[in-house]
Design an enzyme around this catalytic site. Sequence first.
Site, PDB file in Angstrom:
ATOM      1  N   GLN A  39     -14.381  17.138  19.082  1.00  0.00           N
ATOM      2  CA  GLN A  39     -13.571  18.316  18.792  1.00  0.00           C
ATOM      3  C   GLN A  39     -14.031  19.097  17.557  1.00  0.00           C
ATOM      4  O   GLN A  39     -14.049  20.325  17.566  1.00  0.00           O
ATOM      5  CB  GLN A  39     -12.104  17.911  18.639  1.00  0.00           C
ATOM      6  CG  GLN A  39     -11.143  19.040  18.844  1.00  0.00           C
ATOM      7  CD  GLN A  39      -9.761  18.537  19.241  1.00  0.00           C
ATOM      8  OE1 GLN A  39      -8.899  18.366  18.383  1.00  0.00           O
ATOM      9  NE2 GLN A  39      -9.554  18.289  20.520  1.00  0.00           N
TER      10      GLN A  39
ATOM     11  N   GLU B 293     -13.711   8.896  19.191  1.00  0.00           N
ATOM     12  CA  GLU B 293     -15.001   9.583  19.277  1.00  0.00           C
ATOM     13  C   GLU B 293     -16.163   8.665  19.640  1.00  0.00           C
ATOM     14  O   GLU B 293     -17.064   9.055  20.382  1.00  0.00           O
ATOM     15  CB  GLU B 293     -15.295  10.295  17.949  1.00  0.00           C
ATOM     16  CG  GLU B 293     -14.504  11.570  17.729  1.00  0.00           C
ATOM     17  CD  GLU B 293     -13.087  11.327  17.259  1.00  0.00           C
ATOM     18  OE1 GLU B 293     -12.322  12.308  17.144  1.00  0.00           O
ATOM     19  OE2 GLU B 293     -12.736  10.146  17.007  1.00  0.00           O
TER      20      GLU B 293
ATOM     21  N   ASP C  38     -16.817  17.592  11.735  1.00  0.00           N
ATOM     22  CA  ASP C  38     -16.377  16.629  10.718  1.00  0.00           C
ATOM     23  C   ASP C  38     -16.034  15.279  11.353  1.00  0.00           C
ATOM     24  O   ASP C  38     -16.271  14.223  10.756  1.00  0.00           O
ATOM     25  CB  ASP C  38     -15.139  17.167   9.991  1.00  0.00           C
ATOM     26  CG  ASP C  38     -15.431  18.444   9.230  1.00  0.00           C
ATOM     27  OD1 ASP C  38     -15.993  18.359   8.130  1.00  0.00           O
ATOM     28  OD2 ASP C  38     -15.123  19.526   9.761  1.00  0.00           O
ATOM     29  N   TYR C  39     -15.458  15.310  12.575  1.00  0.00           N
ATOM     30  CA  TYR C  39     -15.031  14.067  13.220  1.00  0.00           C
ATOM     31  C   TYR C  39     -16.151  13.399  14.010  1.00  0.00           C
ATOM     32  O   TYR C  39     -15.983  12.291  14.514  1.00  0.00           O
ATOM     33  CB  TYR C  39     -13.818  14.340  14.117  1.00  0.00           C
ATOM     34  CG  TYR C  39     -12.671  14.976  13.363  1.00  0.00           C
ATOM     35  CD1 TYR C  39     -12.474  14.707  12.004  1.00  0.00           C
ATOM     36  CD2 TYR C  39     -11.804  15.861  13.982  1.00  0.00           C
ATOM     37  CE1 TYR C  39     -11.442  15.298  11.306  1.00  0.00           C
ATOM     38  CE2 TYR C  39     -10.762  16.448  13.278  1.00  0.00           C
ATOM     39  CZ  TYR C  39     -10.588  16.168  11.938  1.00  0.00           C
ATOM     40  OH  TYR C  39      -9.567  16.754  11.233  1.00  0.00           O
TER      41      TYR C  39
ATOM     42  N   GLU D 276     -11.423  15.087  23.931  1.00  0.00           N
ATOM     43  CA  GLU D 276     -10.009  15.285  23.608  1.00  0.00           C
ATOM     44  C   GLU D 276      -9.587  16.723  23.947  1.00  0.00           C
ATOM     45  O   GLU D 276     -10.230  17.684  23.518  1.00  0.00           O
ATOM     46  CB  GLU D 276      -9.799  15.013  22.114  1.00  0.00           C
ATOM     47  CG  GLU D 276     -10.204  13.602  21.703  1.00  0.00           C
ATOM     48  CD  GLU D 276     -10.549  13.480  20.225  1.00  0.00           C
ATOM     49  OE1 GLU D 276     -10.202  14.405  19.467  1.00  0.00           O
ATOM     50  OE2 GLU D 276     -11.171  12.484  19.837  1.00  0.00           O
TER      51      GLU D 276
ATOM     52  N   HIS E 237     -12.104  20.967   8.760  1.00  0.00           N
ATOM     53  CA  HIS E 237     -12.438  21.778   9.920  1.00  0.00           C
ATOM     54  C   HIS E 237     -13.514  22.805   9.601  1.00  0.00           C
ATOM     55  O   HIS E 237     -13.721  23.743  10.358  1.00  0.00           O
ATOM     56  CB  HIS E 237     -11.191  22.505  10.451  1.00  0.00           C
ATOM     57  CG  HIS E 237     -10.113  21.568  10.906  1.00  0.00           C
ATOM     58  ND1 HIS E 237      -9.230  20.986  10.039  1.00  0.00           N
ATOM     59  CD2 HIS E 237      -9.791  21.101  12.134  1.00  0.00           C
ATOM     60  CE1 HIS E 237      -8.406  20.198  10.715  1.00  0.00           C
ATOM     61  NE2 HIS E 237      -8.717  20.253  11.991  1.00  0.00           N
TER      62      HIS E 237
END
Length: 739
Positions: free
Chosen positions: A482, A460, A485-486, A429, A527
């Site tokens: 990115q 993802e 956490d994701y 991304e 984040h």
Amino acid sequence: MAKAFRSGDWRAGYYRDQTFMWATRMSNVRAFFAQLYGNASLEADPASGGRQMGNHFATRFLDDRGEFERSVDMPNSSADVSNVAGWMPRLVGLAYASKLYRDNPQLKDAQDGFSVNGNEVAFGTIGDAATSEGLFWEAINAAGVLQIPMAMSVWDDGYGISVPITTETTKASISDVLRGFSPDDRPGIDIYVTRGWDYTALIETYATAIDKVRREHKPALIHVTEMTQPQGHSTSGSHERYKSKERLRFEAEYDCVARMRDWVIESGIGSESQLEGWEAADKEAVEAARDLAWEAFQSPIRAERDRAVAILRRVDMPEVAEITNSLDEAVKVTRSLIMSSAKRALHQLRGLEAPARDELAKFVRDYGRENDERYNSHLYSSSPDSPLNVPVVGPAYSDQSPTVDGRQVLVRNFDANFARDPRIFVIGEDIGRLGDVNLVFEGLQAKYGELRLTDTGIREATILGQAIGSAMRGLRPICDIQYLDYFLYALETASDDLATLHWRTVGGQKAPVVIRTKGHRLVGIWHSGSPMSVVLNALQGLYVAVPRNMTQAAGFYNTLFRGDNPGLVIEVLNGYRLKERVPDNIGSFTVSLGVPEVLRAGTDATVVTYGACCAIALDAAQTLDELGVSCEVIDVQTLNPFDVTHMLARSIEKTHALICVDEDVPGGASAFMLQQILEAQNGWWHLDAAPRTLAASPNRPAYGPDGDYFTKPNRESIVATVYGVVRERQPWRLPALDG
């Protein structure tokens, strides 16, 4: 489907594709039984060497040295997984590789053995109920956007185990729901619907669909309806329990095998009596294959049993004789039975000095090593191209080495690697036009093109899947997630597929993906994550690098690009604007995996940490100096592999005190480091005080600098912890710190 499948094509599918696998000669009946029995011989079960359940298929595309074979010369099946729809992200990547090989002229010289102008089709299969999984929808959407040669077959028998399709899918039809994906004047997905019992219609559908997919690189979904379920999902799931009498009558009349039989007779291919003869011969052949597979499974184990029994017979003890006779008379022999019997006999001989005991003990040791290799090997690459074998080339500096923002170190490093190896590309991304939200790819898309630095949607799991499938086909992808956490969105794919791939195929397949992400210190819950214990536990099979700055990160990328084991690099989020010098040999210097670095020497205590905590620990060490405590600070650099040199134990031998610091939850990565140092390195032997861990709060980090300070280790908490451990040993030297 098998008639449309060619050498060079790929399958990622349902673990009930045995008919297709036999039709394409990628497997056979005897291998089917070998896998059912768990035969650990690769000759018997080349798909998984007994490590996977039955019907989990794979072909071997690596040679004995771990090098790629010529996949264009053979039919290929990526290794199956049991998790429903778990193969869908990888399917996207297998098809995406064909797009890159066809459309990227920079890969012209890299095609040899891997592609013929991108003509290869990636075939996917799935049951209709499994199309409810999010991974299916994410993969279908990605395929439509990317326009890749992916042919997706959905087997629709109207049920998901006992749940009818009306409860599973809107409109009770996946093809009806997906009509919005069909092309109008924009790119999309071709949708075909055909019935599972209509052989000639199936032949026509697959011939038409796959020809177009292969020529135009346009994805297709083939919805095969009116499939029947001849048996229940399991022995406890008889389908008579949940299907109506009308449905059961339909299934008896439209059973695909029965209809095929009728078609053979009606077409004049064979008569009733001929079919009966063929069926009898087939049944006899299958039973013979079953018996041969069982004998091939049991014969070597019986020989191992006989070795153990011969040793046990030399022991003159009634308790051992009972164990020996039980093992000798076993009808079905397992290696666990042999080992258990030998160990129990050895227990009976405890304290005795006798040649028979020594011989038995040696057998147990040797047999343990044999079976450790048999069942536990190949979790990581052991080929000459392993990242652990990459030569160490330190960063070189001169008077002309510029000082720049840390992100610029990464920009220049990626630039050098893109120029060096055309197989390297990155997907993620905002990494294309923007050059990443932290600008570590700034300007590189304009230089190398959209097929080398490619923007994706927010998806993802299939970003990682694109990388996995492409890496299986000889390319060197960077999967850009990115934020750490994701990465949890892709964790299932990373854990169940990528991390286990080399192990579950006993070194027959690999996917050297480099996953790039960033985490640790910033502000805010989503984040600033450091779920390192999740990563460590879920991703055994991947190397995990946790660099403290961008120069170290660049060195890890250079190492992983030159190796063949997948790896994860977690950059420090608040380090992109910090100043660093650019090495003169940017793009070629390397950092060894599993080798910690002493950042500051000391004599009173050893602080072990990584990533963003390194700077905080160094700051704390300076304060401790002023308080009369000499603190050694060590950056582990990688959590997996972890300190292969046992440097940390040597530091503790000097300081006699250990504090493990990190930003994970209590009992997370700090506890993992402690276990490695105390158990694997016997570091407990050198301690004069109880070791300590200093981690973050069990909750997520609260927003803002104050939230960060009070939820994660800080300078003062490290000072207090280290000071307390040293004072515990030397209270006469150090007064109480906090009154």
